[in-house]
Design a protein around this motif. Structure first.
Motif, mmCIF file in Angstrom:
data_model
loop_
_atom_site.group_PDB
_atom_site.id
_atom_site.type_symbol
_atom_site.label_atom_id
_atom_site.label_comp_id
_atom_site.label_asym_id
_atom_site.label_seq_id
_atom_site.Cartn_x
_atom_site.Cartn_y
_atom_site.Cartn_z
ATOM 1 N N ILE A 1 0.739 -1.308 0.007
ATOM 2 C CA ILE A 1 0.010 -0.116 0.064
ATOM 3 C C ILE A 1 0.961 1.288 0.010
ATOM 4 C CG2 ILE A 1 -0.220 0.005 2.318
ATOM 5 C CD1 ILE A 1 -3.104 0.967 2.282
ATOM 6 N N THR A 2 0.529 2.331 -0.600
ATOM 7 C CA THR A 2 1.038 3.447 -0.653
ATOM 8 C C THR A 2 1.020 4.354 0.610
ATOM 9 O OG1 THR A 2 -0.621 4.949 -1.617
ATOM 10 C CG2 THR A 2 1.071 3.769 -3.176
ATOM 11 N N LEU B 1 -4.730 -3.190 7.969
ATOM 12 C CA LEU B 1 -3.603 -2.466 8.350
ATOM 13 C C LEU B 1 -2.294 -2.940 9.147
ATOM 14 C CD1 LEU B 1 -5.605 0.971 9.636
ATOM 15 C CD2 LEU B 1 -4.254 0.878 7.605
ATOM 16 N N GLU B 2 -2.784 -3.925 9.996
ATOM 17 C CA GLU B 2 -1.751 -4.746 10.712
ATOM 18 C C GLU B 2 -0.805 -5.359 9.620
ATOM 19 O OE1 GLU B 2 -3.828 -7.163 13.152
ATOM 20 O OE2 GLU B 2 -4.241 -5.814 14.859
ATOM 21 N N ILE B 3 -1.344 -5.792 8.547
ATOM 22 C CA ILE B 3 -0.764 -6.580 7.664
ATOM 23 C C ILE B 3 0.005 -5.765 6.302
ATOM 24 C CG2 ILE B 3 -1.484 -8.771 8.091
ATOM 25 C CD1 ILE B 3 -3.041 -8.425 5.410
ATOM 26 N N ALA B 4 -0.353 -4.410 6.418
ATOM 27 C CA ALA B 4 0.222 -3.493 5.265
ATOM 28 C C ALA B 4 1.443 -3.468 5.147
ATOM 29 C CB ALA B 4 -0.417 -2.287 5.695
ATOM 30 N N GLY C 1 3.431 1.447 -7.724
ATOM 31 C CA GLY C 1 3.052 2.615 -7.733
ATOM 32 C C GLY C 1 3.309 3.306 -8.904
ATOM 33 N N ALA C 2 3.466 2.756 -10.230
ATOM 34 C CA ALA C 2 4.019 3.288 -11.352
ATOM 35 C C ALA C 2 2.628 3.728 -11.859
ATOM 36 C CB ALA C 2 4.737 2.341 -12.379
ATOM 37 N N THR C 3 2.703 4.953 -12.753
ATOM 38 C CA THR C 3 1.626 5.252 -13.619
ATOM 39 C C THR C 3 2.326 4.948 -15.146
ATOM 40 O OG1 THR C 3 0.884 6.926 -12.211
ATOM 41 C CG2 THR C 3 0.334 7.057 -14.668
#
Length: 192
Positions: free
Chosen positions: A33-34, A96-99, A116-118
């Motif tokens: 996740i970003t 959120l715990e495993i993010a 995260g690339a566009t």
């Protein structure tokens, strides 16, 4: 059996994404996740816990004082909403715990495709040009041309470079797509 006498459990099928929030993670993979996606999920969790849940608990408490609960719409709706909020809180807490927070700006200036690339690409016919951003499954929004990193297009594109032609396997058959451009968000200046 009357539904009033069935027991609800904490491990309902809805806990792990059955509420339409996000698909389950494939076994053995990380929940990438970003930083902005993580912040959005955390903000939603805090808002549910600190604002919405206490309001609903107060409304249910008030409605419970009004007599017969079996015909009290405020009480019945409040209890249902409370279960929905609690289910969402459990889901967000688990996610959120495993993010695995991954900042895509570290690849700024690179022409290789990572999380995260566009990416701007065109299909083999040259008629269908698209731009997508590869994000985590909990933050990707197809309405904004965002795809999760586990989607078929993302998996086909990952680790390729600008100018490469990759094979995309879909239920409709295999297609080739050419990568036209790759970009990443600029790094944020360091806080003093």
């Amino acid at each position: 059996m009357n539904k009033a006498f069935t027991e609800e459990t904490d491990n309902d099928a809805d806990d792990d994404g059955g509420d339409g929030a996000a698909p389950a993670l494939p076994t053995g993979t990380k929940n990438y996740i970003t930083p902005s996606g993580y912040a959005r999920l955390r903000d939603e969790l805090l808002q549910l816990m600190d604002e919405e849940r206490p309001k609903v608990v107060e409304a249910v408490h008030w409605a419970a004082k009004n007599g017969d609960r079996s015909e009290n719409g405020d009480y019945l709706y409040g209890k249902k909403r409370l279960r929905e909020i609690d289910r969402r809180i459990r889901f967000l807490t688990k996610r959120l715990e495993i993010a695995e927070v991954t900042d895509p700006s570290v690849h700024h200036g690179s022409d290789q495709i990572f999380f995260g690339a566009t990416v701007r690409y065109v299909d083999e016919t040259g008629d269908d040009e698209r731009t997508i951003t590869i994000l985590g499954i909990d933050e990707a929004d197809s309405a904004q041309s965002q795809v999760s990193w586990i989607s078929p297009i993302a998996r086909a594109l990952l680790k390729s470079r600008e100018g490469d032609v990759v094979k995309l396997v879909t239920p409709g058959g295999a297609h080739e797509v050419e990568i036209l451009s790759v970009s990443y968000p600029a790094p944020r200046p360091a806080a003093d």
